[in-house]
Motif scaffolding. Structure first.
Motif, PDB file in Angstrom:
ATOM      1  N   ASN A 446       0.800  -1.227   0.000  1.00 25.60           N
ATOM      2  CA  ASN A 446       0.000   0.000   0.000  1.00 25.60           C
ATOM      3  C   ASN A 446       0.833   1.278   0.000  1.00 25.60           C
ATOM      4  O   ASN A 446       0.488   2.254  -0.665  1.00 25.60           O
ATOM      5  CB  ASN A 446      -0.927   0.024   1.212  1.00 25.60           C
ATOM      6  N   PHE A 447       1.923   1.285   0.785  1.00 26.91           N
ATOM      7  CA  PHE A 447       2.737   2.509   0.852  1.00 26.91           C
ATOM      8  C   PHE A 447       3.381   2.804  -0.503  1.00 26.91           C
ATOM      9  O   PHE A 447       3.446   3.953  -0.933  1.00 26.91           O
ATOM     10  CB  PHE A 447       3.824   2.388   1.929  1.00 26.91           C
ATOM     11  N   GLU A 449       2.225   1.849  -3.401  1.00 27.74           N
ATOM     12  CA  GLU A 449       1.169   2.277  -4.333  1.00 27.74           C
ATOM     13  C   GLU A 449       0.761   3.719  -4.046  1.00 27.74           C
ATOM     14  O   GLU A 449       0.564   4.509  -4.973  1.00 27.74           O
ATOM     15  CB  GLU A 449      -0.020   1.325  -4.226  1.00 27.74           C
ATOM     16  N   ALA A 450       0.675   4.072  -2.759  1.00 28.09           N
ATOM     17  CA  ALA A 450       0.319   5.453  -2.405  1.00 28.09           C
ATOM     18  C   ALA A 450       1.382   6.397  -2.948  1.00 28.09           C
ATOM     19  O   ALA A 450       1.068   7.455  -3.504  1.00 28.09           O
ATOM     20  CB  ALA A 450       0.210   5.587  -0.892  1.00 28.09           C
ATOM     21  N   SER A 451       2.635   6.005  -2.824  1.00 30.23           N
ATOM     22  CA  SER A 451       3.725   6.855  -3.303  1.00 30.23           C
ATOM     23  C   SER A 451       3.651   7.020  -4.826  1.00 30.23           C
ATOM     24  O   SER A 451       3.849   8.114  -5.356  1.00 30.23           O
ATOM     25  CB  SER A 451       5.054   6.225  -2.878  1.00 30.23           C
ATOM     26  N   ARG A 452       3.336   5.935  -5.514  1.00 29.56           N
ATOM     27  CA  ARG A 452       3.253   6.020  -6.980  1.00 29.56           C
ATOM     28  C   ARG A 452       2.064   6.877  -7.410  1.00 29.56           C
ATOM     29  O   ARG A 452       2.141   7.627  -8.379  1.00 29.56           O
ATOM     30  CB  ARG A 452       3.148   4.618  -7.592  1.00 29.56           C
ATOM     31  N   LEU A 454       1.191   9.372  -5.965  1.00 31.13           N
ATOM     32  CA  LEU A 454       1.576  10.763  -5.720  1.00 31.13           C
ATOM     33  C   LEU A 454       2.725  11.189  -6.636  1.00 31.13           C
ATOM     34  O   LEU A 454       3.397  12.190  -6.390  1.00 31.13           O
ATOM     35  CB  LEU A 454       1.972  10.945  -4.253  1.00 31.13           C
ATOM     36  N   MET A 456       5.572   9.379  -7.720  1.00 28.62           N
ATOM     37  CA  MET A 456       6.939   8.847  -7.616  1.00 28.62           C
ATOM     38  C   MET A 456       7.059   7.554  -8.427  1.00 28.62           C
ATOM     39  O   MET A 456       6.148   6.730  -8.412  1.00 28.62           O
ATOM     40  CB  MET A 456       7.279   8.521  -6.159  1.00 28.62           C
ATOM     41  N   SER A 457       8.218   7.363  -9.047  1.00 27.54           N
ATOM     42  CA  SER A 457       8.456   6.115  -9.771  1.00 27.54           C
ATOM     43  C   SER A 457       8.714   4.991  -8.775  1.00 27.54           C
ATOM     44  O   SER A 457       8.840   5.244  -7.572  1.00 27.54           O
ATOM     45  CB  SER A 457       9.670   6.280 -10.680  1.00 27.54           C
ATOM     46  N   VAL A 458       8.819   3.758  -9.279  1.00 32.11           N
ATOM     47  CA  VAL A 458       9.075   2.615  -8.397  1.00 32.11           C
ATOM     48  C   VAL A 458      10.386   2.829  -7.630  1.00 32.11           C
ATOM     49  O   VAL A 458      10.467   2.601  -6.420  1.00 32.11           O
ATOM     50  CB  VAL A 458       9.171   1.303  -9.225  1.00 32.11           C
ATOM     51  N   LYS A 460      12.086   5.706  -7.005  1.00 30.49           N
ATOM     52  CA  LYS A 460      12.004   6.799  -6.015  1.00 30.49           C
ATOM     53  C   LYS A 460      11.169   6.357  -4.817  1.00 30.49           C
ATOM     54  O   LYS A 460      11.489   6.678  -3.680  1.00 30.49           O
ATOM     55  CB  LYS A 460      11.365   8.032  -6.659  1.00 30.49           C
ATOM     56  N   LYS A 464      12.472   6.577  -1.024  1.00 35.97           N
ATOM     57  CA  LYS A 464      11.843   7.548  -0.121  1.00 35.97           C
ATOM     58  C   LYS A 464      10.916   6.901   0.898  1.00 35.97           C
ATOM     59  O   LYS A 464      10.688   7.456   1.971  1.00 35.97           O
ATOM     60  CB  LYS A 464      11.050   8.579  -0.942  1.00 35.97           C
ATOM     61  N   VAL A 465      10.344   5.754   0.541  1.00 34.66           N
ATOM     62  CA  VAL A 465       9.348   5.153   1.432  1.00 34.66           C
ATOM     63  C   VAL A 465       9.758   3.754   1.906  1.00 34.66           C
ATOM     64  O   VAL A 465      10.047   3.539   3.082  1.00 34.66           O
ATOM     65  CB  VAL A 465       7.962   5.098   0.749  1.00 34.66           C
ATOM     66  N   LYS A 468      12.986   3.061   3.982  1.00 37.46           N
ATOM     67  CA  LYS A 468      12.965   3.593   5.350  1.00 37.46           C
ATOM     68  C   LYS A 468      12.102   2.731   6.264  1.00 37.46           C
ATOM     69  O   LYS A 468      12.346   2.653   7.458  1.00 37.46           O
ATOM     70  CB  LYS A 468      12.471   5.027   5.331  1.00 37.46           C
ATOM     71  N   LEU A 469      11.094   2.100   5.676  1.00 36.01           N
ATOM     72  CA  LEU A 469      10.200   1.281   6.504  1.00 36.01           C
ATOM     73  C   LEU A 469      10.761  -0.119   6.761  1.00 36.01           C
ATOM     74  O   LEU A 469      10.344  -0.774   7.703  1.00 36.01           O
ATOM     75  CB  LEU A 469       8.820   1.176   5.838  1.00 36.01           C
TER      76      LEU A 469
ATOM     77  N   LEU B  53      -2.644   0.693 -11.182  1.00 36.76           N
ATOM     78  CA  LEU B  53      -1.930  -0.248 -10.308  1.00 36.76           C
ATOM     79  C   LEU B  53      -2.041  -1.680 -10.831  1.00 36.76           C
ATOM     80  O   LEU B  53      -1.266  -2.542 -10.449  1.00 36.76           O
ATOM     81  CB  LEU B  53      -2.475  -0.150  -8.879  1.00 36.76           C
ATOM     82  N   GLU B  78       2.245   6.785 -11.780  1.00 36.25           N
ATOM     83  CA  GLU B  78       2.821   8.074 -11.373  1.00 36.25           C
ATOM     84  C   GLU B  78       2.687   9.152 -12.440  1.00 36.25           C
ATOM     85  O   GLU B  78       2.900  10.326 -12.206  1.00 36.25           O
ATOM     86  CB  GLU B  78       4.292   7.915 -10.966  1.00 36.25           C
ATOM     87  N   PHE B  86      -6.541   5.548   0.056  1.00 33.99           N
ATOM     88  CA  PHE B  86      -6.584   4.102   0.275  1.00 33.99           C
ATOM     89  C   PHE B  86      -7.486   3.745   1.459  1.00 33.99           C
ATOM     90  O   PHE B  86      -7.722   4.562   2.352  1.00 33.99           O
ATOM     91  CB  PHE B  86      -5.163   3.570   0.540  1.00 33.99           C
ATOM     92  N   PHE B  92       2.377   7.666   5.230  1.00 39.00           N
ATOM     93  CA  PHE B  92       3.732   7.197   5.494  1.00 39.00           C
ATOM     94  C   PHE B  92       4.054   7.417   6.971  1.00 39.00           C
ATOM     95  O   PHE B  92       4.079   8.562   7.443  1.00 39.00           O
ATOM     96  CB  PHE B  92       4.741   7.931   4.612  1.00 39.00           C
ATOM     97  N   HIS B  94       6.682   7.292   8.728  1.00 38.63           N
ATOM     98  CA  HIS B  94       7.917   7.960   9.140  1.00 38.63           C
ATOM     99  C   HIS B  94       7.925   9.438   8.783  1.00 38.63           C
ATOM    100  O   HIS B  94       8.933  10.115   8.935  1.00 38.63           O
ATOM    101  CB  HIS B  94       9.123   7.268   8.502  1.00 38.63           C
ATOM    102  N   PHE B 103       4.681  15.278  -0.083  1.00 38.71           N
ATOM    103  CA  PHE B 103       5.285  14.167  -0.827  1.00 38.71           C
ATOM    104  C   PHE B 103       4.924  14.198  -2.313  1.00 38.71           C
ATOM    105  O   PHE B 103       5.756  13.925  -3.171  1.00 38.71           O
ATOM    106  CB  PHE B 103       4.832  12.837  -0.201  1.00 38.71           C
ATOM    107  N   GLY B 104       3.684  14.546  -2.609  1.00 37.75           N
ATOM    108  CA  GLY B 104       3.241  14.544  -4.010  1.00 37.75           C
ATOM    109  C   GLY B 104       3.569  15.840  -4.737  1.00 37.75           C
ATOM    110  O   GLY B 104       3.187  16.018  -5.893  1.00 37.75           O
ATOM    111  N   GLN B 106       6.680  17.168  -5.332  1.00 34.91           N
ATOM    112  CA  GLN B 106       8.143  17.273  -5.419  1.00 34.91           C
ATOM    113  C   GLN B 106       8.627  18.242  -6.479  1.00 34.91           C
ATOM    114  O   GLN B 106       9.724  18.770  -6.379  1.00 34.91           O
ATOM    115  CB  GLN B 106       8.799  15.880  -5.577  1.00 34.91           C
TER     116      GLN B 106
END
Lengths: 544, 245
Positions: A446-447, A449-452, A454, A456-458, A460, A464-465, A468-469, B53, B78, B86, B92, B94, B103-104, B106
């Motif tokens: 999920n994180f 997918e949420a990043s993508r 927003l 970001m590429s796979v 990035k 970024k996500v 770190k997790l 997705l 993207e 979701f 996130f 952290h 974040f979105g 950038q």
């Protein structure tokens, strides 16, 4: 058209790197398979005719008895420690993993040193009580001795996996059995063993793979098995081709064991669940029972850890000046630097392949993890044979290139440290992979997918996500691989460049040369590093 | 038509049958659409296909003038300019609320980022929470942060996957009214999937009823669900799957 669209969409850096990494893992194994079917030479015909049966017999005897004994010791300890409360139980919970910190080859020469004519037991009997014993009863350098050593230093595999299962997944069944009035023995045989079948089989399989991998114990005790035979054929007879054939035969046995494991587990998949679970509440033991439980655990812990460590410390006090020599620090540097480089590569490869596998569907994503963990099933000596044949062939191909570079045309990469690091990576990739994969499993997709979503590429998103997790899992994978490589013996013995020694090879060499006291300091260093890692891991995992 | 979905089909690699079959839908700009169906009907899959997705086995998806997906092209998620909230918010852990929203953004300048974060936080009434971490927020607050994060890059289309499933009943009623207000005030075209017809009725301009991967009915809440409480018999969705009939 749709096929092209799919290819274009899935083809990114992660896919390309994953394919390359998986091919690298496969190549040495393929080189063995290809050469396995080559025309046999005279040596091989001789080995097959007169010796192979003996190798198979000895190997199977070791596997069978070590498997059975670790099963009973590992599961009974797991049950007692999970289900009952008695003195020092909390310590034993993680203390029982400590025998794993002692590589079996170190245990082998330590016990030999304790029990032989000049050892502490016989010397004390002679000097204090004037008793001279029959050497026959104190000779450990035989098959039963090897079974004892491998059992006592490998049972923690069965113990940890079964205990994790019992503590988390058996609560309802065990509590019901208790309410229905079953005795503890009855619960153990009728409930615990059957329900933890998958976990026990997983643990015993690991033990068996370690037994097949072992070279140090069997060669020190003079037992002919597949690994010692591979060494002798290769170095004694100088016959790599027959070594390849022995390796191929051993691979067939390993595959057979993996198939039997699958069938034995049946459809019951063993897994560490991370969902909310009710932990098994231990029952407080009273009276003599609590001392029986304590005595059993203490006995196993003593022979698996305390006795060999005390003996090693005693020897170390006789040779402590060694610690201050430049040679010793060179050994530490060699061990740490190759382990560091190999573990770093392992972590990078494991991250790439596991991230690819989790973000994609389809055949490749399903197959790659299975290939990645292949190396851990294959004994070190076999991987060594595969890697050497591969690199020698590569050197031959690059002959012209070396000439063009102005280098003396010789075997360059097949005599370099690069080959050893490559072999470590193949052998221990699974260790790093399992840790990182479980980290990815915990965070899900999920994180990412949420990043993508927003923008970001796979890649990035990973930096970024995801990274770190799962940094705990990455660190965990690194440490586990690092420790395993520090302890590794057969691969290092075969593939190290000339004059390159690690703590493990030096300790083994001293022991083989009957300089057993000198082996103590490097052995203690290995045990200390592994022991600290086990302690830290246990406490970190407990908190998680 | 702003969103145009034609002949959409999808099948999971090892599944026997299609999860989505010949799905067609057109949506006007600024419209709120609800996809209503029982679990396993394929409603979340449709959202994932629109988001990029997952890749459909057949069909086209157009958003504005851009072809997101056809049998020969596929735009990565993207690059679609589509936002998504979701089911479990996927904030996130952290990062602070502010960093989650940034974040979105950038590619935005520092000043624009700051302004935009302020705007969306004001929109969801969470100006005082920008330095908090997600675990320091209640479920309702987390959901609003997820909405703010999805709205911040000014997406062409906003997708919600079961947005109220993690909220208790009282909060659900309050939040869905607020959600409709916020969405309408931004004018963003939205699709949300739910199994709860009350959510659909309260939020959506039109409802798409999905059954076994196929469109069973499309219409306004009035047409599909009626206005009185006894609409169960007239409904195309099996009553047992609807939470509050």
């Amino acid at each position: 058209m749709k096929w092209f669209r799919s290819l274009k969409t899935t083809m990114n850096l992660w896919t390309v790197l994953s394919v390359i990494f998986v091919l690298l893992v496969l190549l040495p194994n393929l080189s063995i398979i290809v050469q396995f079917f080559a025309e046999p030479n005279e040596n091989w015909l001789h080995i097959r005719e007169y010796m192979l049966q003996n190798y198979i017999q000895n190997t199977l005897i070791l596997v069978f008895f070590v498997g059975i004994l670790t099963l009973f010791i590992g599961t009974s300890l797991a049950w007692i420690i999970s289900a009952y409360d008695f003195p020092m139980r909390r310590f034993f919970q993680w203390g029982m993993i400590l025998p794993l910190a002692i590589p079996p080859y170190i245990g082998a020469y330590t016990y030999h040193g304790i029990l032989n004519y000049t050892g502490v037991i016989q010397t004390s009997l002679r000097n204090q009580f004037d008793v001279t014993v029959n050497q026959q009863y104190f000779n450990i350098m035989n098959m039963p001795g090897a079974i004892f050593i491998l059992t006592i230093f490998l049972f923690p595999y069965v113990y940890t996996i079964t205990k994790a299962f019992l503590a988390r997944q058996s609560t309802a069944l065990v509590e019901n059995a208790r309410i229905l009035g079953s005795s503890s023995w009855r619960i153990y045989f009728r409930v615990v063993l059957p329900i933890s079948r998958a976990a026990i089989i997983a643990g015993v399989s690991l033990v068996i793979l370690e037994v097949l991998n072992d070279y140090g114990v069997v060669s020190y005790y003079g037992i002919q098995t597949f690994t010692t035979a591979i060494f002798q054929t290769w170095f004694g007879m100088g016959d790599l081709q027959s070594a390849v054939k022995l390796s191929g035969t051993l691979m067939v046995i390993v595959l057979g064991i993996l198939v039997i494991e699958r069938i034995a587990r049946g459809r019951r998949q063993f897994s560490f669940t991370t969902t909310k679970v009710k932990l098994l509440q231990p029952v407080k033991l009273e009276g003599p029972k609590k001392w029986y439980a304590f005595g059993f655990c203490m006995f196993i812990f003593s022979i698996g850890f305390i006795i060999p460590v005390i003996q090693l410390i005693y020897w170390a006090t006789m040779t402590y000046e060694q610690f201050f020599s430049i040679d010793f620090w060179q050994l530490i540097w060699n061990s740490v630097s190759v382990a560091f480089i190999a573990s770093t590569i392992i972590v990078v490869m494991a991250v790439v392949i596991s991230n690819f596998a989790r973000l994609n569907r389809g055949m490749l994503a399903k197959t790659f993890p299975k290939i990645t963990i292949l190396g851990y099933s294959i004994p070190g000596a076999v991987i060594a044979v595969g890697v050497v044949t591969l690199f020698t062939a590569l050197d031959r191909q690059l002959f012209g290139f070396y000439e063009w570079l102005g280098l003396e045309p010789t075997l360059l990469i097949s005599t370099s440290l690069f080959m050893l690091v490559f072999a470590y990576v193949i052998r221990y990739l699974a260790v790093g992979y399992n840790s990182i994969e479980s980290g990815f499993d915990r965070i899900g997709t999920n994180f990412t997918e949420a990043s993508r979503m927003l923008g970001m590429s796979v890649t990035k998103s990973f930096f970024k996500v995801d990274m770190k997790l799962i940094r705990g899992a990455i660190f965990g994978g690194f440490i586990l691989a690092f420790i395993d490589i520090m302890k590794e013996l057969p691969l290092t013995l075969i593939l190290r460049p000339f004059n390159f020694d690690t703590l493990a090879t030096k300790a083994y060499q001293y022991a083989v040369d009957e300089m057993i006291q000198q082996a103590a300091i490097p052995s203690i260093f290995i045990i200390l590093v592994s022991g600290i890692a086990i302690y830290v891991f246990h406490h970190v995992l407990e908190k998680e | 038509m702003f969103v145009h979905i034609r002949n959409l089909a999808f099948k999971y690699p090892n599944a026997k049958d299609n999860t989505i079959n010949d799905f067609n839908l057109t949506i006007d700009q600024g419209e709120i659409i609800s996809i209503l169906g029982e679990s396993g009907s394929g409603k979340s899959t449709i959202l994932r296909l629109i988001a990029g997705l997952d890749m459909p086995t057949n069909g086209n998806i157009m958003v504005g003038d851009h072809c997101m997906c056809s049998n020969s092209t596929f735009t990565q998620p993207e690059k679609r300019g589509v936002g998504m909230v979701f089911q479990d918010y996927a904030l996130f852990p952290h990062m602070t609320v502010e960093d989650n929203i940034k974040f979105g953004l950038q590619k935005w300048s520092r000043k624009d980022k700051k302004n935009r974060v302020g705007e969306v936080l004001e929109l969801v009434n969470l100006e005082d929470y920008r330095k908090r971490y997600p675990f320091e927020l209640s479920g309702g607050q987390q959901q609003r942060v997820a909405l703010a994060r999805a709205l911040a890059p000014k997406p062409k289309l906003l997708l919600f996957d079961e947005p109220f499933s993690n909220l208790d009943a009282d909060l659900q009623i309050r939040i869905r009214e607020e959600l409709r207000r916020i969405i309408k005030s931004t004018g963003v075209t939205s699709i949300f999937v739910t199994h709860d017809q009350d959510d659909s009725q309260a939020l959506a301009d039109r409802i798409v009823v999905l059954r076994e991967g196929e469109v069973a009915q499309i219409g306004t809440a009035q047409e599909i669900l009626g206005t009185d409480c006894n609409f169960a018999d007239r409904m195309p969705v099996k009553p047992r799957v609807l939470s509050r009939v």
